[in-house]
Design a protein around this motif. Structure first.
Motif, PDB file in Angstrom:
ATOM      1  N   ASP A 147      12.772 -32.888 -11.839  1.00 23.67           N
ATOM      2  CA  ASP A 147      11.476 -33.561 -11.733  1.00 23.67           C
ATOM      3  C   ASP A 147      10.306 -32.615 -11.993  1.00 23.67           C
ATOM      4  O   ASP A 147       9.198 -33.065 -12.260  1.00 23.67           O
ATOM      5  CB  ASP A 147      11.330 -34.199 -10.344  1.00 23.67           C
ATOM      6  N   SER A 148      10.535 -31.317 -11.920  1.00 25.78           N
ATOM      7  CA  SER A 148       9.480 -30.325 -12.140  1.00 25.78           C
ATOM      8  C   SER A 148       9.626 -29.619 -13.483  1.00 25.78           C
ATOM      9  O   SER A 148       9.128 -28.501 -13.656  1.00 25.78           O
ATOM     10  CB  SER A 148       9.518 -29.285 -11.016  1.00 25.78           C
ATOM     11  N   ALA A 149      10.271 -30.261 -14.428  1.00 20.81           N
ATOM     12  CA  ALA A 149      10.558 -29.619 -15.717  1.00 20.81           C
ATOM     13  C   ALA A 149       9.299 -29.110 -16.407  1.00 20.81           C
ATOM     14  O   ALA A 149       9.271 -27.973 -16.886  1.00 20.81           O
ATOM     15  CB  ALA A 149      11.307 -30.576 -16.632  1.00 20.81           C
ATOM     16  N   ASP A 150       8.260 -29.931 -16.448  1.00 18.79           N
ATOM     17  CA  ASP A 150       7.034 -29.510 -17.137  1.00 18.79           C
ATOM     18  C   ASP A 150       6.391 -28.316 -16.450  1.00 18.79           C
ATOM     19  O   ASP A 150       5.905 -27.394 -17.107  1.00 18.79           O
ATOM     20  CB  ASP A 150       6.044 -30.665 -17.225  1.00 18.79           C
ATOM     21  N   GLU A 151       6.406 -28.298 -15.120  1.00 20.99           N
ATOM     22  CA  GLU A 151       5.827 -27.179 -14.374  1.00 20.99           C
ATOM     23  C   GLU A 151       6.636 -25.900 -14.616  1.00 20.99           C
ATOM     24  O   GLU A 151       6.067 -24.820 -14.772  1.00 20.99           O
ATOM     25  CB  GLU A 151       5.801 -27.499 -12.885  1.00 20.99           C
ATOM     26  N   ILE A 152       7.946 -26.021 -14.636  1.00 20.11           N
ATOM     27  CA  ILE A 152       8.822 -24.867 -14.874  1.00 20.11           C
ATOM     28  C   ILE A 152       8.578 -24.304 -16.265  1.00 20.11           C
ATOM     29  O   ILE A 152       8.473 -23.089 -16.452  1.00 20.11           O
ATOM     30  CB  ILE A 152      10.301 -25.256 -14.679  1.00 20.11           C
ATOM     31  N   LEU A 153       8.492 -25.189 -17.243  1.00 17.07           N
ATOM     32  CA  LEU A 153       8.224 -24.748 -18.610  1.00 17.07           C
ATOM     33  C   LEU A 153       6.885 -24.025 -18.688  1.00 17.07           C
ATOM     34  O   LEU A 153       6.770 -22.965 -19.308  1.00 17.07           O
ATOM     35  CB  LEU A 153       8.252 -25.944 -19.566  1.00 17.07           C
ATOM     36  N   GLU A 154       5.858 -24.592 -18.043  1.00 19.52           N
ATOM     37  CA  GLU A 154       4.529 -23.993 -18.076  1.00 19.52           C
ATOM     38  C   GLU A 154       4.523 -22.606 -17.428  1.00 19.52           C
ATOM     39  O   GLU A 154       3.909 -21.674 -17.949  1.00 19.52           O
ATOM     40  CB  GLU A 154       3.541 -24.906 -17.350  1.00 19.52           C
ATOM     41  N   LYS A 155       5.233 -22.462 -16.305  1.00 20.88           N
ATOM     42  CA  LYS A 155       5.308 -21.157 -15.632  1.00 20.88           C
ATOM     43  C   LYS A 155       5.940 -20.100 -16.528  1.00 20.88           C
ATOM     44  O   LYS A 155       5.658 -18.913 -16.396  1.00 20.88           O
ATOM     45  CB  LYS A 155       6.138 -21.264 -14.351  1.00 20.88           C
ATOM     46  N   ASN A 156       6.795 -20.534 -17.439  1.00 27.34           N
ATOM     47  CA  ASN A 156       7.488 -19.611 -18.336  1.00 27.34           C
ATOM     48  C   ASN A 156       6.844 -19.531 -19.708  1.00 27.34           C
ATOM     49  O   ASN A 156       7.442 -19.017 -20.654  1.00 27.34           O
ATOM     50  CB  ASN A 156       8.956 -20.021 -18.455  1.00 27.34           C
ATOM     51  N   GLY A 157       5.629 -20.049 -19.823  1.00 27.35           N
ATOM     52  CA  GLY A 157       4.883 -19.944 -21.077  1.00 27.35           C
ATOM     53  C   GLY A 157       5.428 -20.820 -22.188  1.00 27.35           C
ATOM     54  O   GLY A 157       5.294 -20.478 -23.363  1.00 27.35           O
ATOM     55  N   LEU A 158       6.069 -21.924 -21.819  1.00 17.23           N
ATOM     56  CA  LEU A 158       6.662 -22.825 -22.805  1.00 17.23           C
ATOM     57  C   LEU A 158       6.149 -24.239 -22.595  1.00 17.23           C
ATOM     58  O   LEU A 158       5.626 -24.575 -21.533  1.00 17.23           O
ATOM     59  CB  LEU A 158       8.190 -22.844 -22.661  1.00 17.23           C
ATOM     60  N   ASP A 159       6.310 -25.046 -23.613  1.00 21.21           N
ATOM     61  CA  ASP A 159       6.176 -26.485 -23.462  1.00 21.21           C
ATOM     62  C   ASP A 159       7.479 -27.079 -23.987  1.00 21.21           C
ATOM     63  O   ASP A 159       8.399 -26.348 -24.361  1.00 21.21           O
ATOM     64  CB  ASP A 159       4.950 -27.028 -24.210  1.00 21.21           C
ATOM     65  N   ARG A 160       7.583 -28.377 -23.978  1.00 15.16           N
ATOM     66  CA  ARG A 160       8.854 -29.003 -24.358  1.00 15.16           C
ATOM     67  C   ARG A 160       9.269 -28.665 -25.791  1.00 15.16           C
ATOM     68  O   ARG A 160      10.442 -28.408 -26.054  1.00 15.16           O
ATOM     69  CB  ARG A 160       8.767 -30.515 -24.163  1.00 15.16           C
ATOM     70  N   GLU A 161       8.311 -28.669 -26.696  1.00 16.69           N
ATOM     71  CA  GLU A 161       8.623 -28.385 -28.090  1.00 16.69           C
ATOM     72  C   GLU A 161       9.073 -26.936 -28.282  1.00 16.69           C
ATOM     73  O   GLU A 161      10.012 -26.653 -29.019  1.00 16.69           O
ATOM     74  CB  GLU A 161       7.421 -28.692 -28.990  1.00 16.69           C
ATOM     75  N   LYS A 162       8.389 -26.017 -27.613  1.00 14.00           N
ATOM     76  CA  LYS A 162       8.759 -24.599 -27.734  1.00 14.00           C
ATOM     77  C   LYS A 162      10.136 -24.340 -27.131  1.00 14.00           C
ATOM     78  O   LYS A 162      10.918 -23.557 -27.670  1.00 14.00           O
ATOM     79  CB  LYS A 162       7.720 -23.707 -27.052  1.00 14.00           C
ATOM     80  N   PHE A 163      10.422 -24.998 -25.999  1.00 13.12           N
ATOM     81  CA  PHE A 163      11.727 -24.827 -25.371  1.00 13.12           C
ATOM     82  C   PHE A 163      12.825 -25.388 -26.274  1.00 13.12           C
ATOM     83  O   PHE A 163      13.877 -24.773 -26.460  1.00 13.12           O
ATOM     84  CB  PHE A 163      11.762 -25.501 -24.000  1.00 13.12           C
ATOM     85  N   GLU A 164      12.559 -26.537 -26.864  1.00 15.05           N
ATOM     86  CA  GLU A 164      13.530 -27.139 -27.778  1.00 15.05           C
ATOM     87  C   GLU A 164      13.765 -26.224 -28.982  1.00 15.05           C
ATOM     88  O   GLU A 164      14.910 -26.013 -29.401  1.00 15.05           O
ATOM     89  CB  GLU A 164      13.012 -28.504 -28.245  1.00 15.05           C
TER      90      GLU A 164
ATOM     91  N   ALA B 207      15.766 -18.607 -21.876  1.00 17.15           N
ATOM     92  CA  ALA B 207      16.373 -19.930 -21.970  1.00 17.15           C
ATOM     93  C   ALA B 207      17.270 -20.212 -20.768  1.00 17.15           C
ATOM     94  O   ALA B 207      17.240 -21.309 -20.206  1.00 17.15           O
ATOM     95  CB  ALA B 207      17.170 -20.061 -23.269  1.00 17.15           C
ATOM     96  N   VAL B 208      18.053 -19.229 -20.369  1.00 16.42           N
ATOM     97  CA  VAL B 208      18.944 -19.398 -19.222  1.00 16.42           C
ATOM     98  C   VAL B 208      18.131 -19.610 -17.948  1.00 16.42           C
ATOM     99  O   VAL B 208      18.428 -20.509 -17.152  1.00 16.42           O
ATOM    100  CB  VAL B 208      19.885 -18.172 -19.073  1.00 16.42           C
ATOM    101  N   THR B 209      17.105 -18.809 -17.755  1.00 14.09           N
ATOM    102  CA  THR B 209      16.261 -18.923 -16.564  1.00 14.09           C
ATOM    103  C   THR B 209      15.628 -20.305 -16.486  1.00 14.09           C
ATOM    104  O   THR B 209      15.671 -20.970 -15.448  1.00 14.09           O
ATOM    105  CB  THR B 209      15.160 -17.843 -16.578  1.00 14.09           C
ATOM    106  N   VAL B 210      15.046 -20.747 -17.592  1.00 12.65           N
ATOM    107  CA  VAL B 210      14.373 -22.038 -17.624  1.00 12.65           C
ATOM    108  C   VAL B 210      15.387 -23.176 -17.461  1.00 12.65           C
ATOM    109  O   VAL B 210      15.159 -24.102 -16.672  1.00 12.65           O
ATOM    110  CB  VAL B 210      13.567 -22.202 -18.933  1.00 12.65           C
ATOM    111  N   ALA B 211      16.507 -23.112 -18.159  1.00 10.86           N
ATOM    112  CA  ALA B 211      17.507 -24.177 -18.072  1.00 10.86           C
ATOM    113  C   ALA B 211      18.073 -24.292 -16.662  1.00 10.86           C
ATOM    114  O   ALA B 211      18.252 -25.407 -16.150  1.00 10.86           O
ATOM    115  CB  ALA B 211      18.633 -23.923 -19.072  1.00 10.86           C
ATOM    116  N   ASN B 212      18.349 -23.169 -16.022  1.00 12.62           N
ATOM    117  CA  ASN B 212      18.861 -23.204 -14.649  1.00 12.62           C
ATOM    118  C   ASN B 212      17.829 -23.786 -13.691  1.00 12.62           C
ATOM    119  O   ASN B 212      18.165 -24.566 -12.802  1.00 12.62           O
ATOM    120  CB  ASN B 212      19.279 -21.805 -14.193  1.00 12.62           C
ATOM    121  N   ALA B 213      16.569 -23.397 -13.872  1.00  8.89           N
ATOM    122  CA  ALA B 213      15.507 -23.907 -13.002  1.00  8.89           C
ATOM    123  C   ALA B 213      15.325 -25.410 -13.194  1.00  8.89           C
ATOM    124  O   ALA B 213      15.180 -26.153 -12.220  1.00  8.89           O
ATOM    125  CB  ALA B 213      14.204 -23.172 -13.277  1.00  8.89           C
ATOM    126  N   ILE B 214      15.361 -25.865 -14.437  1.00  7.89           N
ATOM    127  CA  ILE B 214      15.208 -27.297 -14.707  1.00  7.89           C
ATOM    128  C   ILE B 214      16.405 -28.073 -14.160  1.00  7.89           C
ATOM    129  O   ILE B 214      16.242 -29.157 -13.599  1.00  7.89           O
ATOM    130  CB  ILE B 214      15.022 -27.554 -16.214  1.00  7.89           C
TER     131      ILE B 214
END
Length: 107
Positions: free
Chosen positions: A68-85, A56-63
């Motif tokens: 503007d690359s939120a979806d790409e960052i989530l995908e690289k980390n094996g997540l989508d918006r719903e899973k991250f939420e 969560a920290v890695t993804v949140a810091n990257a986002i």
């Protein structure tokens, strides 16, 4: 959805402050003071971070650094918006995980 993610990243630390227990905070302060008094000059090993918090920290810091690359960052980390939420809610429900997140999250 970027708006929702940003709001969660701002709201989680605020919620952590509201969830604090004064007695628990006092006990933690006492323990911290004891440890500081008894500390040797030896470096302490850092406790391993919970993998959920680390992700969560890695993804949140990257986002936060590139929203503007939120979806790409989530995908690289094996997540989508719903899973991250869902991950953020899971962390927010647990005071220890919330504290770890708050301490390790870049502001």
């Amino acid at each position: 959805m970027n708006r929702t993610i940003r709001m969660m990243m701002v709201a989680l630390p605020l919620a952590l402050g509201a969830c604090g227990d004064k007695k628990a905070d006092d006990k933690a302060d006492d323990k911290t003071a004891e440890v500081a008094e008894n500390a040797d000059d030896k470096p302490e090993e850092a406790e391993p971070m919970d993998p959920r918090v680390e992700k969560a920290v890695t993804v949140a810091n990257a986002i936060a650094s590139n929203p503007d690359s939120a979806d790409e960052i989530l995908e690289k980390n094996g997540l989508d918006r719903e899973k991250f939420e869902a991950l953020m809610y899971e962390i927010a429900k647990d005071p220890e995980l919330s504290q770890l997140y708050a301490v390790n999250r870049e502001a």
